[in-house]
Design a protein around this motif. Structure first.
Motif, PDB file in Angstrom:
ATOM      1  N   TRP A   1      22.125   2.591  -1.058  1.00 17.48           N
ATOM      2  CA  TRP A   1      22.962   1.388  -1.040  1.00 17.48           C
ATOM      3  C   TRP A   1      22.196   0.113  -1.433  1.00 17.48           C
ATOM      4  O   TRP A   1      22.630  -0.604  -2.331  1.00 17.48           O
TER       5      TRP A   1
ATOM      6  N   ARG B   1      26.898   0.416 -27.210  1.00 20.24           N
ATOM      7  CA  ARG B   1      26.455  -0.500 -26.157  1.00 20.24           C
ATOM      8  C   ARG B   1      26.960  -0.036 -24.797  1.00 20.24           C
ATOM      9  O   ARG B   1      26.210  -0.046 -23.823  1.00 20.24           O
TER      10      ARG B   1
ATOM     11  N   TYR C   1      24.654   0.557 -21.587  1.00 20.12           N
ATOM     12  CA  TYR C   1      24.881  -0.158 -20.326  1.00 20.12           C
ATOM     13  C   TYR C   1      25.033   0.835 -19.176  1.00 20.12           C
ATOM     14  O   TYR C   1      24.464   0.656 -18.101  1.00 20.12           O
TER      15      TYR C   1
ATOM     16  N   ASN D   1      18.920  17.080  23.858  1.00 16.73           N
ATOM     17  CA  ASN D   1      19.431  15.791  23.401  1.00 16.73           C
ATOM     18  C   ASN D   1      19.141  14.653  24.366  1.00 16.73           C
ATOM     19  O   ASN D   1      19.766  13.618  24.327  1.00 16.73           O
TER      20      ASN D   1
ATOM     21  N   LEU E   1      21.078   8.533  17.946  1.00  9.76           N
ATOM     22  CA  LEU E   1      20.402   7.612  17.038  1.00  9.76           C
ATOM     23  C   LEU E   1      21.368   6.664  16.371  1.00  9.76           C
ATOM     24  O   LEU E   1      21.037   5.575  15.986  1.00  9.76           O
ATOM     25  N   TYR E   2      22.572   7.104  16.167  1.00 11.59           N
ATOM     26  CA  TYR E   2      23.572   6.162  15.696  1.00 11.59           C
ATOM     27  C   TYR E   2      24.921   6.619  16.217  1.00 11.59           C
ATOM     28  O   TYR E   2      25.127   7.778  16.532  1.00 11.59           O
TER      29      TYR E   2
ATOM     30  N   LEU F   1      31.935  -6.485 -22.915  1.00 15.20           N
ATOM     31  CA  LEU F   1      30.518  -6.159 -22.867  1.00 15.20           C
ATOM     32  C   LEU F   1      30.057  -5.543 -24.176  1.00 15.20           C
ATOM     33  O   LEU F   1      28.964  -5.820 -24.645  1.00 15.20           O
ATOM     34  N   ALA F   2      30.909  -4.710 -24.789  1.00 17.39           N
ATOM     35  CA  ALA F   2      30.498  -4.029 -26.018  1.00 17.39           C
ATOM     36  C   ALA F   2      30.259  -5.035 -27.132  1.00 17.39           C
ATOM     37  O   ALA F   2      29.425  -4.804 -28.009  1.00 17.39           O
TER      38      ALA F   2
ATOM     39  N   ARG G   1      29.455  -8.239 -26.430  1.00 14.23           N
ATOM     40  CA  ARG G   1      28.616  -9.276 -25.809  1.00 14.23           C
ATOM     41  C   ARG G   1      29.251 -10.660 -25.914  1.00 14.23           C
ATOM     42  O   ARG G   1      28.606 -11.641 -26.280  1.00 14.23           O
TER      43      ARG G   1
ATOM     44  N   PRO H   1      25.908 -14.560 -24.695  1.00  9.31           N
ATOM     45  CA  PRO H   1      24.785 -14.361 -23.763  1.00  9.31           C
ATOM     46  C   PRO H   1      23.945 -15.633 -23.604  1.00  9.31           C
ATOM     47  O   PRO H   1      23.397 -15.882 -22.541  1.00  9.31           O
TER      48      PRO H   1
ATOM     49  N   PHE I   1      24.613 -17.976 -20.591  1.00 10.99           N
ATOM     50  CA  PHE I   1      24.395 -17.382 -19.276  1.00 10.99           C
ATOM     51  C   PHE I   1      24.352 -18.451 -18.181  1.00 10.99           C
ATOM     52  O   PHE I   1      24.807 -18.249 -17.075  1.00 10.99           O
TER      53      PHE I   1
ATOM     54  N   TRP J   1      32.612   6.821 -21.612  1.00  9.64           N
ATOM     55  CA  TRP J   1      32.003   5.787 -20.772  1.00  9.64           C
ATOM     56  C   TRP J   1      33.067   5.041 -19.996  1.00  9.64           C
ATOM     57  O   TRP J   1      32.915   4.760 -18.817  1.00  9.64           O
TER      58      TRP J   1
ATOM     59  N   PHE K   1      34.431   7.221 -17.340  1.00  7.52           N
ATOM     60  CA  PHE K   1      33.494   7.312 -16.228  1.00  7.52           C
ATOM     61  C   PHE K   1      33.662   6.122 -15.294  1.00  7.52           C
ATOM     62  O   PHE K   1      33.758   6.283 -14.076  1.00  7.52           O
ATOM     63  N   TRP K   2      33.738   4.910 -15.859  1.00  5.65           N
ATOM     64  CA  TRP K   2      33.812   3.720 -15.006  1.00  5.65           C
ATOM     65  C   TRP K   2      35.159   3.609 -14.297  1.00  5.65           C
ATOM     66  O   TRP K   2      35.228   3.108 -13.180  1.00  5.65           O
TER      67      TRP K   2
ATOM     68  N   PHE L   1      34.736   6.003 -11.505  1.00  3.79           N
ATOM     69  CA  PHE L   1      33.732   5.495 -10.566  1.00  3.79           C
ATOM     70  C   PHE L   1      34.336   4.401  -9.697  1.00  3.79           C
ATOM     71  O   PHE L   1      34.233   4.429  -8.474  1.00  3.79           O
TER      72      PHE L   1
ATOM     73  N   MET M   1      27.274  -2.286   5.537  1.00  2.00           N
ATOM     74  CA  MET M   1      26.879  -2.407   4.128  1.00  2.00           C
ATOM     75  C   MET M   1      26.888  -3.834   3.600  1.00  2.00           C
ATOM     76  O   MET M   1      26.231  -4.132   2.615  1.00  2.00           O
TER      77      MET M   1
ATOM     78  N   PRO N   1      26.041  -7.474   2.907  1.00  2.00           N
ATOM     79  CA  PRO N   1      24.949  -8.412   3.167  1.00  2.00           C
ATOM     80  C   PRO N   1      25.463  -9.735   3.754  1.00  2.00           C
ATOM     81  O   PRO N   1      24.816 -10.332   4.608  1.00  2.00           O
TER      82      PRO N   1
END
Lengths: 100, 471
Positions: free
Chosen positions: A9, A42, A46, B9, B19-20, B68-69, B71, B82, B85, B194, B197-198, B201, B221, B223
């Motif tokens: 993570w 690209r 990436y 135990n 432990l958790y 992105l492809a 840019r 870019p 930025f 690709w 996949f994303w 994902f 998780m 922050p």
């Protein structure tokens, strides 16, 4: 399982930041791999780049976990039988909360 | 060696030490009220924007597209490269400072109302509630043995979750890859590996985080959840239980007089705990697990209304007000304090700088690269020549006809046909030769400056410096 999350993570967060900064500064189409132009698209670079950064970022966490092991975790040869070992020893046979 | 027998135990002192914590599924009870309505409104607004934005068009292209492809980032009329930025960095700083300011004023507003984790959990819980019923029915269903009805309910819940997750993944990828292409890819069933996949994902992440992980994302998780408390001070509005009013807690009949019973306003019904999506008891004080969703306020107010008690046993208040250090009415006045003023001033300064920089941004960029192979050469007619590669970028949305000039050394000649035409939102690489008579210049390096001007708009101009070498 929990160790895997400890490693993966934080690495995911760092990998994402690294990916953004790296590919903002460098265009995959300008990069060369061992002197050869990269033929992948690209999007492909990436995607693969993200996993490379993610895995690279995971290495320090893996090493932290690895070096965190106590002497008892590392030592193999103990003269005591497993049931004779002191309470709290990770190698004690009936002590399974010591192994995470 | 005879070690005493210890139970499995068990820690040396005999206390079982896991432990958790093994996670118990939290089934938040649904509540109604002012804050619940706000949460529903925020879910609708954020999701309308998220799912709708990639379908909007602007100047014949997708209005918001982080391509992105190619840019290039398109945000309505703005095209960012870019090289821009810095604007995105400024935008991120603005977001972070706004978060600090909101947190200092009213706690975790972001977590409770706008964070995608909260919003998607809310949507997934809504699906769960429609199919499996409210808290008690869901808990009963989870305990029940598997049968046809349970399988059907669980399967349809997960089916809907997965469908929504895939749609979310598809929309997400639509921000980075043109929606038009994605739609034709779906119609023709020829996805790029690709992008597929994303989509999968992100879809899987949505399903996992909103369906399974839920409050664990916030607890373990996130922050922000870990450091948000540093923005808090005793004047920050947080969700608090009014302990002096509520304690001692106890059940009572509706007609009973609490004064004679010697109890406070809290009936100890536990609805605040049941409604909490992270499963905490707000009556124990402010905890990092509290995401500030105010479900407990709505739940408690429902009970107070039924009993005919005053609302607000659990309410938004500040530490100073709850401890009686300041009057409840002065909470609003105390919003203006050094911390919020500093955050506010920083935020205002960066916003002003951002808007100014953006409005003064020239939609033209010029990079000069010297020819690496030869420093200089002599032409057949005895002139000294230096060669450069000019990278011209038109970041605007109209085609431009550009005029190039050079200055720095008298008598320097530019050997490039003019004007130079550049298509909208595109870049062009132009080889440029500069020549000079060696008699009119001393040997060594001389600074020269290229200037590029739009022939139609004289205020659209940019310059770049480089060197000219003479042997």
């Amino acid at each position: 399982m929990q160790r895997a999350i400890w490693v993966l993570w934080p690495a995911f967060i760092v990998g994402g930041i690294t990916e953004t900064v790296f590919f903002t500064l460098f265009d995959p189409e300008d990069m060369r791999l061992f002197g050869e132009a990269i033929t992948l698209s690209r999007s492909a670079v990436y995607t693969l780049g993200f996993f490379v950064f993610w895995m690279l970022a995971a290495i320090p966490s893996v090493l932290t976990c690895f070096f965190q092991r106590s002497a008892a975790d590392i030592n193999h040869l103990c003269p005591l039988e497993p049931h004779e070992r002191p309470l709290g020893c990770p190698k004690r046979e009936d002590c399974d909360q010591c192994h995470q | 060696m005879n070690a005493p027998e210890a139970p499995r135990n068990a820690a040396p002192d005999g206390i079982v030490a896991d432990l958790y914590e093994v996670r118990r599924t939290i089934h938040p009870r649904s509540v109604h009220g002012w804050f619940a309505n706000w949460r529903i409104a925020l879910v609708l607004i954020t999701q309308l924007v998220f799912y709708g934005l990639p379908w909007l068009n602007w100047n014949g292209r997708q209005a918001v597209l982080f391509e992105l492809a190619a840019r290039k980032f398109y945000i309505f009329g703005l095209v960012l490269w870019p090289q821009d930025f810095i604007y995105l960095t400024a935008l991120l700083i603005i977001c972070a400072l706004s978060l600090f300011l909101f947190t200092a004023v009213a706690g975790r507003l972001w977590c409770g109302y706008a964070c995608p984790q909260t919003v998607y959990t809310e949507i997934f819980l809504w699906i769960e509630r429609v199919i499996e019923g409210d808290r008690m029915q869901r808990m009963r269903l989870d305990r029940a043995p598997w049968n046809l009805s349970k399988s059907w309910k669980k399967a349809s819940k997960h089916g809907l979750w997965i469908a929504l997750s895939l749609w979310t993944g598809f929309t997400f990828v639509g921000y980075f890859s043109p929606m038009h292409d994605l739609v034709s890819a779906v119609q023709g069933l020829h996805f790029s590996p690709w992008e597929s996949f994303w989509i999968l994902f992100y879809g899987f992440t949505t399903y996992g985080n909103a369906g399974w992980m839920r409050e664990q994302v916030c607890l373990y998780m996130c922050p922000y959840a870990r450091f948000q408390s540093v923005m808090f001070d005793p004047d920050t509005l947080v969700i608090t239980y009014d302990a002096p009013r509520g304690d001692p807690r106890g059940a009572r009949s509706r007609s009973a007089d609490r004064k004679t019973l010697g109890i406070g306003d809290c009936v100890d019904c536990g609805i605040c705990v049941q409604a909490c999506p992270t499963g905490i008891d707000i009556r124990r004080g402010l905890q990092y697990e509290c995401i500030g969703c105010a479900a407990c306020i709505d739940g408690c107010n429902q009970v107070m209304d039924k009993l005919g008690y005053q609302r607000g046993l659990i309410r938004y208040s500040t530490e100073n007000a709850v401890r009686g250090r300041v009057d409840e009415r002065s909470i609003v006045r105390r919003v203006w304090r050094p911390r919020t003023l500093v955050y506010g001033a920083l935020l205002f300064a960066i916003c002003a700088a951002f808007v100014t920089a953006l409005s003064m941004r020239v939609p033209l960029k010029l990079d000069v690269i010297r020819d690496r192979a030869t420093l200089m050469r002599e032409t057949s007619d005895g002139l000294i020549e230096n060669v450069y590669q000019l990278q011209i970028m038109n970041t605007g949305e109209e085609p431009r006809s550009l005029l190039l000039t050079v200055s720095g050394i008298p008598g320097l000649r530019l050997m490039t046909p003019q004007p130079i035409a550049v298509a909208p939102a595109s870049s062009l690489s132009v080889p440029v030769e500069l020549r000079i008579d060696p008699a009119s210049v001393t040997p060594g390096s001389h600074a020269v400056r290229f200037e590029l001007v739009d022939s139609a708009h004289a205020n659209v101009r940019t310059t770049a410096k480089t060197m000219f070498y003479v042997r």
